[in-house]
Design a protein around this motif. Structure first.
Motif, PDB file in Angstrom:
ATOM      1  N   ILE A 165     -55.148  -8.612   1.559  1.00 26.88           N
ATOM      2  CA  ILE A 165     -54.425  -9.484   0.626  1.00 26.88           C
ATOM      3  C   ILE A 165     -53.828  -8.668  -0.517  1.00 26.88           C
ATOM      4  O   ILE A 165     -52.680  -8.875  -0.910  1.00 26.88           O
ATOM      5  CB  ILE A 165     -55.355 -10.595   0.081  1.00 26.88           C
ATOM      6  N   ALA A 166     -54.597  -7.710  -1.044  1.00 26.98           N
ATOM      7  CA  ALA A 166     -54.115  -6.888  -2.159  1.00 26.98           C
ATOM      8  C   ALA A 166     -52.927  -6.040  -1.731  1.00 26.98           C
ATOM      9  O   ALA A 166     -51.938  -5.939  -2.459  1.00 26.98           O
ATOM     10  CB  ALA A 166     -55.243  -6.007  -2.692  1.00 26.98           C
ATOM     11  N   VAL A 167     -53.009  -5.439  -0.559  1.00 27.77           N
ATOM     12  CA  VAL A 167     -51.887  -4.624  -0.061  1.00 27.77           C
ATOM     13  C   VAL A 167     -50.681  -5.518   0.195  1.00 27.77           C
ATOM     14  O   VAL A 167     -49.551  -5.171  -0.159  1.00 27.77           O
ATOM     15  CB  VAL A 167     -52.289  -3.836   1.202  1.00 27.77           C
ATOM     16  N   ARG A 168     -50.893  -6.684   0.795  1.00 32.15           N
ATOM     17  CA  ARG A 168     -49.782  -7.610   1.075  1.00 32.15           C
ATOM     18  C   ARG A 168     -49.087  -8.019  -0.217  1.00 32.15           C
ATOM     19  O   ARG A 168     -47.864  -7.973  -0.332  1.00 32.15           O
ATOM     20  CB  ARG A 168     -50.315  -8.847   1.807  1.00 32.15           C
ATOM     21  N   SER A 169     -49.861  -8.404  -1.215  1.00 24.42           N
ATOM     22  CA  SER A 169     -49.307  -8.830  -2.497  1.00 24.42           C
ATOM     23  C   SER A 169     -48.544  -7.690  -3.175  1.00 24.42           C
ATOM     24  O   SER A 169     -47.424  -7.871  -3.656  1.00 24.42           O
ATOM     25  CB  SER A 169     -50.445  -9.324  -3.393  1.00 24.42           C
ATOM     26  N   THR A 170     -49.150  -6.505  -3.189  1.00 24.33           N
ATOM     27  CA  THR A 170     -48.525  -5.351  -3.834  1.00 24.33           C
ATOM     28  C   THR A 170     -47.256  -4.940  -3.107  1.00 24.33           C
ATOM     29  O   THR A 170     -46.215  -4.703  -3.731  1.00 24.33           O
ATOM     30  CB  THR A 170     -49.519  -4.172  -3.897  1.00 24.33           C
ATOM     31  N   MET A 171     -47.319  -4.832  -1.786  1.00 27.05           N
ATOM     32  CA  MET A 171     -46.144  -4.403  -1.017  1.00 27.05           C
ATOM     33  C   MET A 171     -45.003  -5.405  -1.138  1.00 27.05           C
ATOM     34  O   MET A 171     -43.841  -5.012  -1.199  1.00 27.05           O
ATOM     35  CB  MET A 171     -46.506  -4.189   0.457  1.00 27.05           C
ATOM     36  N   ASP A 172     -45.320  -6.687  -1.179  1.00 28.96           N
ATOM     37  CA  ASP A 172     -44.277  -7.694  -1.329  1.00 28.96           C
ATOM     38  C   ASP A 172     -43.544  -7.507  -2.663  1.00 28.96           C
ATOM     39  O   ASP A 172     -42.317  -7.461  -2.698  1.00 28.96           O
ATOM     40  CB  ASP A 172     -44.876  -9.102  -1.237  1.00 28.96           C
ATOM     41  N   ARG A 173     -44.292  -7.362  -3.750  1.00 32.18           N
ATOM     42  CA  ARG A 173     -43.675  -7.145  -5.065  1.00 32.18           C
ATOM     43  C   ARG A 173     -42.879  -5.846  -5.105  1.00 32.18           C
ATOM     44  O   ARG A 173     -41.770  -5.800  -5.634  1.00 32.18           O
ATOM     45  CB  ARG A 173     -44.730  -7.138  -6.162  1.00 32.18           C
ATOM     46  N   GLN A 174     -43.452  -4.782  -4.528  1.00 39.88           N
ATOM     47  CA  GLN A 174     -42.802  -3.484  -4.599  1.00 39.88           C
ATOM     48  C   GLN A 174     -41.542  -3.426  -3.747  1.00 39.88           C
ATOM     49  O   GLN A 174     -40.519  -2.884  -4.174  1.00 39.88           O
ATOM     50  CB  GLN A 174     -43.776  -2.375  -4.202  1.00 39.88           C
ATOM     51  N   PHE A 175     -41.585  -3.986  -2.547  1.00 36.12           N
ATOM     52  CA  PHE A 175     -40.403  -3.958  -1.678  1.00 36.12           C
ATOM     53  C   PHE A 175     -39.282  -4.804  -2.280  1.00 36.12           C
ATOM     54  O   PHE A 175     -38.122  -4.400  -2.284  1.00 36.12           O
ATOM     55  CB  PHE A 175     -40.752  -4.432  -0.265  1.00 36.12           C
ATOM     56  N   ARG A 176     -39.626  -5.965  -2.816  1.00 31.61           N
ATOM     57  CA  ARG A 176     -38.612  -6.807  -3.449  1.00 31.61           C
ATOM     58  C   ARG A 176     -38.007  -6.116  -4.679  1.00 31.61           C
ATOM     59  O   ARG A 176     -36.806  -6.217  -4.929  1.00 31.61           O
ATOM     60  CB  ARG A 176     -39.199  -8.169  -3.819  1.00 31.61           C
ATOM     61  N   ALA A 177     -38.828  -5.387  -5.422  1.00 29.86           N
ATOM     62  CA  ALA A 177     -38.312  -4.638  -6.575  1.00 29.86           C
ATOM     63  C   ALA A 177     -37.373  -3.525  -6.121  1.00 29.86           C
ATOM     64  O   ALA A 177     -36.349  -3.261  -6.760  1.00 29.86           O
ATOM     65  CB  ALA A 177     -39.467  -4.066  -7.395  1.00 29.86           C
ATOM     66  N   LEU A 178     -37.700  -2.876  -5.019  1.00 31.50           N
ATOM     67  CA  LEU A 178     -36.837  -1.833  -4.461  1.00 31.50           C
ATOM     68  C   LEU A 178     -35.481  -2.419  -4.068  1.00 31.50           C
ATOM     69  O   LEU A 178     -34.430  -1.861  -4.382  1.00 31.50           O
ATOM     70  CB  LEU A 178     -37.529  -1.204  -3.251  1.00 31.50           C
ATOM     71  N   VAL A 179     -35.497  -3.577  -3.420  1.00 25.51           N
ATOM     72  CA  VAL A 179     -34.257  -4.250  -3.019  1.00 25.51           C
ATOM     73  C   VAL A 179     -33.445  -4.647  -4.259  1.00 25.51           C
ATOM     74  O   VAL A 179     -32.229  -4.454  -4.306  1.00 25.51           O
ATOM     75  CB  VAL A 179     -34.559  -5.471  -2.119  1.00 25.51           C
TER      76      VAL A 179
END
Length: 194
Positions: A165-179
C-alpha cells in the motif's frame, strides 16, 4: 477587511491556475499506476499518454539532479558520476502510507538509451533489490506514452500488506508529479515553438 482581501487573493490565484490546469488536463489522456506483490517482492507498472514533445519527456526523466524539486517524498537526487550513457545516481527520500513512514537511500546504476529508454538498478542503499525501466514511445496523433516498470524488495522489516500500500501510494503520487512536470515544461503546452 483582511478576510475579504485574502478571499480575493485566493480567488485570483485560482483563476491564474485554471489555464495551467486546463492545459495539463488537455495534454494528458491517461495515467495508470498498478502494484502487485508476491511475498516481499513488489512490482509496479505505470503509464501515461500525453500530447507533448517526446524530447520534453526525455529531458524530465533524465534530469536526475532536479528530480527532488518536483517529486514528492524525494529529499535529494544527484549524479555522482557520468560516463557517456552510464550514470551513477544517489537518491534519498521516504515512502509511506497514513502513519507509516520509511526512509529510503539508494544508489542507482543507470543506463540511458536516448531518447527512448532508461534502465536503473540499485547497487547500494537500504533496499535489498530494486530495478526500474522507463520507456518513451511515440504514438499516432502526436501522442507520447511514458511507461515505467519496476521491481523492489525492501531491505527493512515491513509487513507485506503495508509495504504494498505504501509503495502504491508513493508511486502514484510520484508518477503523477513526473507527468505534471513534463506537461509544465513542454513548449507546445505553453504555446512555444521548440
Amino acid at each position: 477587511m483582511a478576510d475579504a482581501v485574502r478571499r480575493r487573493s485566493a480567488a485570483l490565484f485560482l483563476l491564474l491556475l485554471l489555464p495551467l490546469a486546463d492545459a495539463c488536463a488537455a495534454s494528458v489522456d491517461r495515467i495508470t499506476v498498478e502494484t502487485d506483490s508476491q511475498g516481499e517482492l513488489i512490482t509496479v507498472t505505470a503509464a501515461a499518454d500525453m500530447q507533448v514533445d517526446p524530447r520534453t519527456v526525455w529531458d524530465v526523466i533524465s534530469d536526475y539532479d532536479r528530480l527532488a524539486e518536483f517529486i514528492p517524498g524525494m529529499r535529494s537526487s544527484r549524479v555522482i558520476r557520468r560516463d557517456g550513457d552510464e550514470v551513477l545516481v544517489e537518491q534519498t527520500g521516504e515512502f509511506g502510507f497514513l502513519f507509516f513512514r520509511q526512509a529510503i537511500e539508494v544508489r542507482l546504476a543507470v543506463s540511458e538509451s536516448p531518447p527512448g529508454r532508461i534502465v536503473a538498478h540499485a547497487i547500494g542503499g537500504n533496499l535489498r533489490s530494486m530495478e526500474g525501466r522507463y520507456a518513451v514511445e511515440s504514438l499516432s496523433g502526436g501522442q507520447v506514452r511514458l511507461s515505467y516498470s519496476g521491481r523492489l524488495v525492501p531491505g527493512f522489516q515491513v509487513p507485506p500488506f503495508i509495504s504494498r500500500i505504501a509503495v502504491r501510494s508513493t508511486m502514484d503520487r510520484q508518477f503523477r508529479a513526473l507527468v505534471r512536470e513534463i506537461v509544465r515544461r513542454d513548449p507546445s503546452v505553453r504555446g512555444e515553438a521548440r
